[in-house]
Design an enzyme around this catalytic site. Structure first.
Site, mmCIF file in Angstrom:
data_model
loop_
_atom_site.group_PDB
_atom_site.id
_atom_site.type_symbol
_atom_site.label_atom_id
_atom_site.label_comp_id
_atom_site.label_asym_id
_atom_site.label_seq_id
_atom_site.Cartn_x
_atom_site.Cartn_y
_atom_site.Cartn_z
ATOM 1 C CG ASP A 187 -2.042 0.999 1.131
ATOM 2 O OD1 ASP A 187 -2.328 1.480 0.025
ATOM 3 O OD2 ASP A 187 -2.635 1.319 2.181
ATOM 4 N NE ARG A 219 -1.593 6.467 0.921
ATOM 5 C CZ ARG A 219 -1.697 5.676 1.994
ATOM 6 N NH1 ARG A 219 -1.563 6.167 3.204
ATOM 7 N NH2 ARG A 219 -1.906 4.389 1.831
ATOM 8 C CG ASN A 253 -7.480 -2.456 -5.919
ATOM 9 O OD1 ASN A 253 -6.503 -3.158 -5.651
ATOM 10 N ND2 ASN A 253 -7.902 -1.501 -5.091
ATOM 11 N NE ARG A 256 -7.048 1.462 -6.472
ATOM 12 C CZ ARG A 256 -5.828 1.251 -6.001
ATOM 13 N NH1 ARG A 256 -4.782 1.255 -6.816
ATOM 14 N NH2 ARG A 256 -5.648 1.050 -4.709
ATOM 15 N NE ARG A 267 -3.096 -1.458 4.486
ATOM 16 C CZ ARG A 267 -4.300 -1.487 3.966
ATOM 17 N NH1 ARG A 267 -5.153 -2.415 4.317
ATOM 18 N NH2 ARG A 267 -4.674 -0.590 3.076
#
Length: 233
Positions: free
Chosen positions: A16, A20, A64, A67, A182
């Protein structure tokens, strides 16, 4: 790492933070995903060096698909080209490749490439790399229930034990993850390995996936080695 320390047999990673990481650098999300491939290579190498037998990666969830079309298509192409480019490395390092997930949702071209990659790496392997693609924990449990209902008599279905149910999951024959990592600071499992992760150890880190490399992977193994696994005892 100290050879006397406990090494997890199966490490799974919820990758993940690609988007970002890219946004913070004024880059496209696709560029973030491409950089994340470098982290896959680094973690696979660290797993091989550490003696981890199974490394699994949550690459693309059923959710997903919601998206943008551009991002989804970019991920599909990255997956396709990545398999082609990594084949020789897998053969040289004795890595078996497996892809688990809702295969009917993938294109014929991608499914063919997956089949070829799995077949080519199915012999003479020491480490298994599993990519969970178009996967979700709820989907896995539901498809397992449907498969069990088709293949078992009502009496067999009623008598089914937990270990029997394991054989209908997409992960049949694969040990449950000892450690689930994670990245990116999120503290949730996002519909991942809901059945198989029942007794997994969790390791959360603020590091974004494109920056999670061999050093960070081995730090997670060090943290795992310090824990006592009691399984409810």
């Amino acid at each position: 790492m100290d050879s006397n320390k406990r090494i997890p047999k199966h490490v799974s990673i919820i990758m993940d933070g690609n988007g970002r990481w890219a946004t913070a650098r004024g880059m496209s999300r696709s560029q973030g995903h491409a950089e994340g491939v470098e982290s896959i290579r680094a973690c696979l190498q660290a797993a091989i060096e550490s003696g981890v037998e199974y490394l699994s990666l949550y690459a693309f969830s059923e959710e997903n698909w919601n998206r943008s079309e551009q991002e989804v298509m970019g991920l599909m192409e990255l997956f396709f080209t990545g398999m082609k480019s990594e084949l020789q490395l897998f053969l040289d390092t004795h890595v078996r490749f497996l892809m688990l997930g809702n295969r009917p949702r993938l294109s014929e071209k991608l499914n063919k490439a997956i089949d070829e990659m799995e077949e080519a790496t199915s012999k003479d392997y020491q480490t298994t790399l599993i990519l969970f693609f178009s996967y979700s924990g709820r989907w896995d449990i539901l498809q397992a229930m449907k498969k069990a209902a088709r293949e078992l008599t009502p009496e067999q279905f009623q008598a089914m034990e937990q270990q029997d149910f394991d054989s209908f999951l997409s992960t049949r024959g694969i040990p449950d993850p000892d450690l689930i990592i994670r990245t990116s600071g999120e503290l949730r499992i996002s519909n991942y390995l809901l059945w198989q992760g029942a007794y997994s150890e969790f390791y959360f880190t603020d590091t974004l996936w494109p920056e999670f490399r061999q050093k960070e992977f081995k730090q997670a193994l060090e943290a795992y080695a310090m824990r006592e696994r009691r399984y409810g005892k």
